[in-house]
Scaffold this active site. Sequence first.
Site, short mmCIF file in Angstrom:
data_model
loop_
_atom_site.label_atom_id
_atom_site.label_comp_id
_atom_site.label_asym_id
_atom_site.label_seq_id
_atom_site.Cartn_x
_atom_site.Cartn_y
_atom_site.Cartn_z
N CYS A 51 0.94 -1.28 0.09
CA CYS A 51 -0.07 0.04 0.10
C CYS A 51 0.81 1.26 0.00
CB CYS A 51 -1.06 0.01 1.22
SG CYS A 51 -1.95 1.27 1.30
N CYS A 93 0.21 5.18 6.87
CA CYS A 93 -0.51 4.69 8.54
C CYS A 93 0.44 4.14 9.19
CB CYS A 93 -1.60 3.72 8.14
SG CYS A 93 -2.87 4.56 6.73
N CYS A 148 0.35 0.32 10.28
CA CYS A 148 -0.03 -0.81 9.22
C CYS A 148 1.11 -1.46 8.85
CB CYS A 148 -0.76 -0.16 8.29
SG CYS A 148 -1.57 -1.36 7.31
N CYS A 164 -16.40 -9.65 5.87
CA CYS A 164 -15.67 -8.33 5.30
C CYS A 164 -14.33 -8.49 4.76
CB CYS A 164 -15.28 -7.74 6.74
SG CYS A 164 -16.50 -7.65 7.89
N CYS A 205 -19.62 -6.96 3.85
CA CYS A 205 -18.85 -5.41 4.34
C CYS A 205 -17.42 -5.62 3.52
CB CYS A 205 -18.42 -5.73 5.61
SG CYS A 205 -17.67 -4.00 6.22
N CYS A 234 -19.60 1.37 8.73
CA CYS A 234 -18.98 0.82 10.00
C CYS A 234 -17.71 1.51 9.93
CB CYS A 234 -18.46 -0.71 9.30
SG CYS A 234 -17.48 -1.82 10.40
N ARG A 272 -17.72 -3.50 17.92
CA ARG A 272 -16.90 -4.63 17.60
C ARG A 272 -15.70 -4.80 18.54
NH1 ARG A 272 -16.65 -4.76 12.44
NH2 ARG A 272 -18.93 -5.68 12.45
#
Length: 352
Positions: free
Chosen positions: A78, A82, A85, A122, A153, A213, A285
């Site tokens: 990616c 972040c 991550c 998801c 999701c 979400c 969650r």
Amino acid sequence: MSELKTVLPAAAQAVSFHPPAAPITLPPAATWPLADVLALFDLPFNDLMFQAQTAHRANFPAGDVELATLLSIKTGGCEEDCSYCPQAARYDTGVEAKKLLGIDTVLDAARQAKANGATRFCMGAAWRSPKERDMEKVEEMVREVKALGLETCATLGMLEEGQADRLKQAGLDYYNHNLDTAPEFYSNVISTREYQDRLDTLGKVRNAGLKVCCGGIVGMGESRAQRAGLIAQLANLNPYPESVPVNHLVQVEGTPLHGLDPLDAFEFVRTIAVARITMPKARVRLSAGRRQMGEAVQAMCFLAGANSIFYGDKLLTTDNPEACDDRALLEKLGLVTRGALLDSAPKATCGG
Ligand code: SAM
Ligand code: DTB
Ligand code: SF4
């Protein structure tokens, strides 16, 4: 104390012990002023837990836990930064960049998730935002997973309006896009996209008629006031998200946030409790970080109002508790699920 109670919305007032003082008119823009969210965090632990469990029982059947299974449909590589991550290409975390999974692999995983008792599936992609060439493939995945009778999701990064509409048309139920942290702490964690970009994507998701979400991560070095800031942002979305994932940072070697002092477990439980009180009808969650938490802390999270977990041996790239261990924990705690979990899930794979 009595001052706080006068400004709590109805769901939270219902659980106060003392007669409320004269009502105060709330500012129209924010249902939950930051000071009130912070005051909840500051309550004695047992008072907070009591309020949270009371709010929970007013809105959900006791002991009901949703099982959502995650699949990384596009792992690693990616372009974003972040700092939590493991999938950001710029950090050396050992996560290899892979291509978008094929439809058959996704459907096999979805069938397996359903057989194990999950009701939501998801699909996560390590993208800043989906490219046009990916959209058709993801739409097919959504259509086919939905046809298996699972709630769908997806979390694919930032969306354009038309992309949210296309996902909705394909049968997507929820779009996951997290605010991650309080606006004031955000620039300590991410520089390649703005807080406002996240809010814009959430607006497009809502406009398309998708359910939202949206949650965040705690344990990234933020203060209690900043944890309250995250919850206030979520609770003041209008309407607030249907699903709120609260992630405990999973520290991955190679990421900038690796090596931080771990957050005190009670602070994590408090965050769940405050999410429950301020967003009483949301599925809260208990998300990443359960493996590091142990059973007792997870049990406290359920008491604090968590009523959903990621279920399956893997999150996206890191380990989740083994599904067998989760089944055993739910059974021990007398928790129930909407899936056919404990009776029909294949017990042979659980050993013993
Ligand atoms: N790339 C898309 C995006 O960022 O929106 C979707 C996938 S991204 C991995 C989804 C969410 O996972 C992030 O917003 C973050 O809240 C959570 N996450 C990622 N790494 C994490 C970690 N190490 N610990 C806890 N949560 C994490
Ligand atoms: C969310 O809030 N947490 C999930 C899901 N949405 C996509 C992801 C957690 C990822 C944890 C780190 C990893 O496994 O890569
Ligand atoms: Fe990329 Fe999402 Fe990871 Fe950020 S959280 S680096 S956008 S995969």
